[in-house]
Design a protein around this motif. Sequence first.
Motif, PDB file in Angstrom:
ATOM      1  N   UNK A   9       0.812  -1.212   0.000  1.00  0.00           N
ATOM      2  CA  UNK A   9       0.000   0.000   0.000  1.00  0.00           C
ATOM      3  C   UNK A   9       0.854   1.274   0.000  1.00  0.00           C
ATOM      4  N   UNK A  10       2.162   1.135   0.193  1.00  0.00           N
ATOM      5  CA  UNK A  10       3.031   2.317   0.194  1.00  0.00           C
ATOM      6  C   UNK A  10       3.057   2.945  -1.191  1.00  0.00           C
ATOM      7  N   UNK A  11       3.124   4.251  -1.202  1.00  0.00           N
ATOM      8  CA  UNK A  11       3.222   4.989  -2.461  1.00  0.00           C
ATOM      9  C   UNK A  11       4.659   4.947  -2.966  1.00  0.00           C
ATOM     10  N   UNK A  12       4.858   4.412  -4.154  1.00  0.00           N
ATOM     11  CA  UNK A  12       6.197   4.406  -4.756  1.00  0.00           C
ATOM     12  C   UNK A  12       6.670   5.833  -5.001  1.00  0.00           C
ATOM     13  N   UNK A  13       5.738   6.723  -5.292  1.00  0.00           N
ATOM     14  CA  UNK A  13       6.096   8.126  -5.543  1.00  0.00           C
ATOM     15  C   UNK A  13       6.602   8.775  -4.263  1.00  0.00           C
ATOM     16  N   UNK A  14       5.909   8.565  -3.162  1.00  0.00           N
ATOM     17  CA  UNK A  14       6.270   9.220  -1.901  1.00  0.00           C
ATOM     18  C   UNK A  14       7.398   8.516  -1.154  1.00  0.00           C
ATOM     19  N   UNK A  15       7.662   7.273  -1.485  1.00  0.00           N
ATOM     20  CA  UNK A  15       8.637   6.506  -0.707  1.00  0.00           C
ATOM     21  C   UNK A  15      10.084   6.919  -0.988  1.00  0.00           C
ATOM     22  N   UNK A  16      10.350   7.491  -2.147  1.00  0.00           N
ATOM     23  CA  UNK A  16      11.705   7.932  -2.492  1.00  0.00           C
ATOM     24  C   UNK A  16      12.124   8.996  -1.472  1.00  0.00           C
ATOM     25  N   UNK A  17      13.345   8.929  -0.922  1.00  0.00           N
ATOM     26  CA  UNK A  17      13.732   9.789   0.201  1.00  0.00           C
ATOM     27  C   UNK A  17      13.572  11.298  -0.010  1.00  0.00           C
ATOM     28  N   UNK A  53       8.551  17.805 -10.191  1.00  0.00           N
ATOM     29  CA  UNK A  53       7.905  17.427 -11.455  1.00  0.00           C
ATOM     30  C   UNK A  53       7.276  16.037 -11.344  1.00  0.00           C
ATOM     31  N   UNK A  54       7.975  15.129 -10.677  1.00  0.00           N
ATOM     32  CA  UNK A  54       7.434  13.774 -10.469  1.00  0.00           C
ATOM     33  C   UNK A  54       6.185  13.827  -9.591  1.00  0.00           C
ATOM     34  N   UNK A  55       6.246  14.615  -8.517  1.00  0.00           N
ATOM     35  CA  UNK A  55       5.086  14.752  -7.630  1.00  0.00           C
ATOM     36  C   UNK A  55       3.916  15.423  -8.343  1.00  0.00           C
ATOM     37  N   UNK A  56       4.215  16.407  -9.186  1.00  0.00           N
ATOM     38  CA  UNK A  56       3.163  17.102  -9.933  1.00  0.00           C
ATOM     39  C   UNK A  56       2.517  16.160 -10.950  1.00  0.00           C
ATOM     40  N   UNK A  57       3.323  15.379 -11.639  1.00  0.00           N
ATOM     41  CA  UNK A  57       2.811  14.416 -12.628  1.00  0.00           C
ATOM     42  C   UNK A  57       1.885  13.392 -11.968  1.00  0.00           C
ATOM     43  N   UNK A  58       2.208  13.024 -10.720  1.00  0.00           N
ATOM     44  CA  UNK A  58       1.372  12.080  -9.967  1.00  0.00           C
ATOM     45  C   UNK A  58       0.106  12.745  -9.426  1.00  0.00           C
ATOM     46  N   UNK A  59       0.023  14.063  -9.544  1.00  0.00           N
ATOM     47  CA  UNK A  59      -1.145  14.788  -9.041  1.00  0.00           C
ATOM     48  C   UNK A  59      -1.074  15.097  -7.559  1.00  0.00           C
ATOM     49  N   UNK A  82      -2.775  14.670  -2.960  1.00  0.00           N
ATOM     50  CA  UNK A  82      -1.435  14.483  -2.408  1.00  0.00           C
ATOM     51  C   UNK A  82      -1.441  14.407  -0.892  1.00  0.00           C
ATOM     52  N   UNK A  83      -2.222  15.281  -0.273  1.00  0.00           N
ATOM     53  CA  UNK A  83      -2.312  15.266   1.191  1.00  0.00           C
ATOM     54  C   UNK A  83      -2.904  13.934   1.672  1.00  0.00           C
ATOM     55  N   UNK A  84      -3.922  13.464   0.966  1.00  0.00           N
ATOM     56  CA  UNK A  84      -4.550  12.176   1.324  1.00  0.00           C
ATOM     57  C   UNK A  84      -3.550  11.028   1.138  1.00  0.00           C
ATOM     58  N   UNK A  85      -2.811  11.045   0.035  1.00  0.00           N
ATOM     59  CA  UNK A  85      -1.808   9.997  -0.222  1.00  0.00           C
ATOM     60  C   UNK A  85      -0.719  10.008   0.856  1.00  0.00           C
ATOM     61  N   UNK A  86      -0.297  11.205   1.264  1.00  0.00           N
ATOM     62  CA  UNK A  86       0.722  11.347   2.310  1.00  0.00           C
ATOM     63  C   UNK A  86       0.224  10.751   3.618  1.00  0.00           C
ATOM     64  N   UNK A  87      -0.989  11.073   4.005  1.00  0.00           N
ATOM     65  CA  UNK A  87      -1.541  10.556   5.258  1.00  0.00           C
ATOM     66  C   UNK A  87      -1.660   9.034   5.218  1.00  0.00           C
TER      67      UNK A  87
END
Length: 99
Positions: A9-17, A53-59, A82-87
């Motif tokens: 369930x982890x976001x591959x987009x958010x998991x990058x350091x 740019x990666x975060x923006x592309x992911x919405x 994005x806020x929901x995905x982060x939480x």
Amino acid sequence: MNDQHPRHELSEVLHQPVRFSIAAALSKTETIDFKDLRNAVQVSDSVLSKQLATLEKAGFVEIKKAFVGKYPRTSVKFSPEGRKAWQHHLQTLQRIAGA
């Protein structure tokens, strides 16, 4: 019962350091200037631009470019998605850690 490990369930987009650090900084504010975000995350302008740019592309983020006088100013904020995905990402990390 779902017996799939929570890591799926982890976001591959958010998991990058660097992106994780950007999201952490964004979670503490409504909007942040590019320079302040760069300084908070301690990366170069080019690294921050690429990761945003990666975060923006992911919405996950909204980037606004404007001028203050003659000077360009870029501000960044979480999108609602994005806020929901982060939480969700943080909650999943806590489940994995057993917190």
